[in-house]
Design an enzyme around this catalytic site. Structure first.
Site: not given
Ligand code: PAF
Length: 291
Positions: A194-195, A69, A45, A155, A41, A158
């Protein structure tokens, strides 16, 4: 809502690990805002949680690194995981419930049925990361069913994910209000992600070209789609020659709802979206524009 009154000290979030534990808490939560996360986080966030608190009685933050994913060669294994640090952020921000299921709880058997993003999942991020948005929609759908939120926050960073989720909620008639949170940037302009922890100092310096390119594109918005993309591309062309180089995946001006590329004579709302690799790290960013 699980917290005490404003006058008394804020109580720590309750941690739920299973849908059954969540269901036991749900009747006491009132109007719920859900902030789905994969942990790690950051200030973006925090801002979503703060918005959630403004709009609901209770905030549930989910922390789950969703294997569905990630592609086979992506960073699922090394994605940052630090529950204690994430819990501390949730406590500071006044989250009421942290929902942190295990992979076994989330996917107890083979996941045969998934949610398809349709053609919105085939472009841009979907083209670069096949199956990514089906994985996102499936886990978000499961989280919606488990948490039963009234509001869900994602957010704008994305932007395609946000658009695809909005479309799922609309097309599948889900009784949930989806809210987007503006992208939060560090002082140097890099969008919080986060990356970002993967970047070395040199890589971070090169990566700043993404936000510079978007700013340049936004400054050229009076020149229409060709001028906008051209201005942004000039910055990225230079960054491609930097050390370490910025390897562009895509730079495109799209319709914010469908994420299809806009025509050269387009006027209206748009999103200028970019994806690039710096070293081993793939970064995305975007800026909303009105032409
Ligand atoms: O944006 C993210 O962190 C992820 O894609 C999510 C929406 C939590 C789904 O795993």
């Amino acid at each position: 809502m699980l917290t005490e009154s404003a006058a008394s000290p804020r109580t720590a979030p309750v941690v739920a690990r299973t849908p059954e534990e969540l269901a036991g808490l749900r009747p006491r939560l009132g109007h719920v805002a859900l902030v789905p996360t994969m942990g790690a986080l950051h200030i973006g966030h925090r801002s979503l949680i703060a918005t959630g608190r403004e709009h609901a009685d209770s905030v549930v933050a989910s922390i789950f690194v969703n294997p569905l994913q990630f592609g086979p060669n992506e960073d699922y294994g090394r994605y940052p995981r630090d529950f204690d640090a994430d819990f501390a952020v949730c406590a500071e921000e006044g989250v009421d419930v942290v929902y942190a299921p295990s992979v076994e709880v989330m996917y107890p058997g083979e996941q045969i049925v998934t949610v398809s993003p349709g053609r919105m999942g085939e472009v841009l991020e979907g083209a670069s990361r096949p199956g990514h948005f089906a994985g996102v929609l499936t886990v978000v759908n499961k989280l919606f069913n488990m948490v039963q939120p009234d509001i869900a926050l994602f957010g704008q960073k994305d932007a395609q994910q946000l658009a695809v989720i909005r479309r799922m909620v609309r097309d599948l008639s889900m009784p949930i209000t989806v809210m987007g949170g503006a992208t939060v940037r560090d002082a140097d302009g890099l969008a919080t992600s986060s990356r970002n922890v993967y970047l070395s100092p040199d890589e971070r310096e090169s990566a700043l070209a993404l936000s510079r390119a978007l700013l340049s594109g936004a400054d050229a918005s009076a020149r229409g789609p060709v001028g906008i993309v051209g201005a942004a591309r000039a910055v990225l062309d230079e960054a491609a020659r930097a050390t370490p180089p910025v390897e562009l995946d895509y730079l495109v001006l799209v319709d914010p709802q469908s994420f299809t590329e806009v025509a050269d004579d387009y006027r209206g709302d748009a999103v200028l979206a970019v994806a690039a690799r710096v070293g081993a790290t793939r970064l995305i960013d975007n800026v909303p524009l009105t032409l």
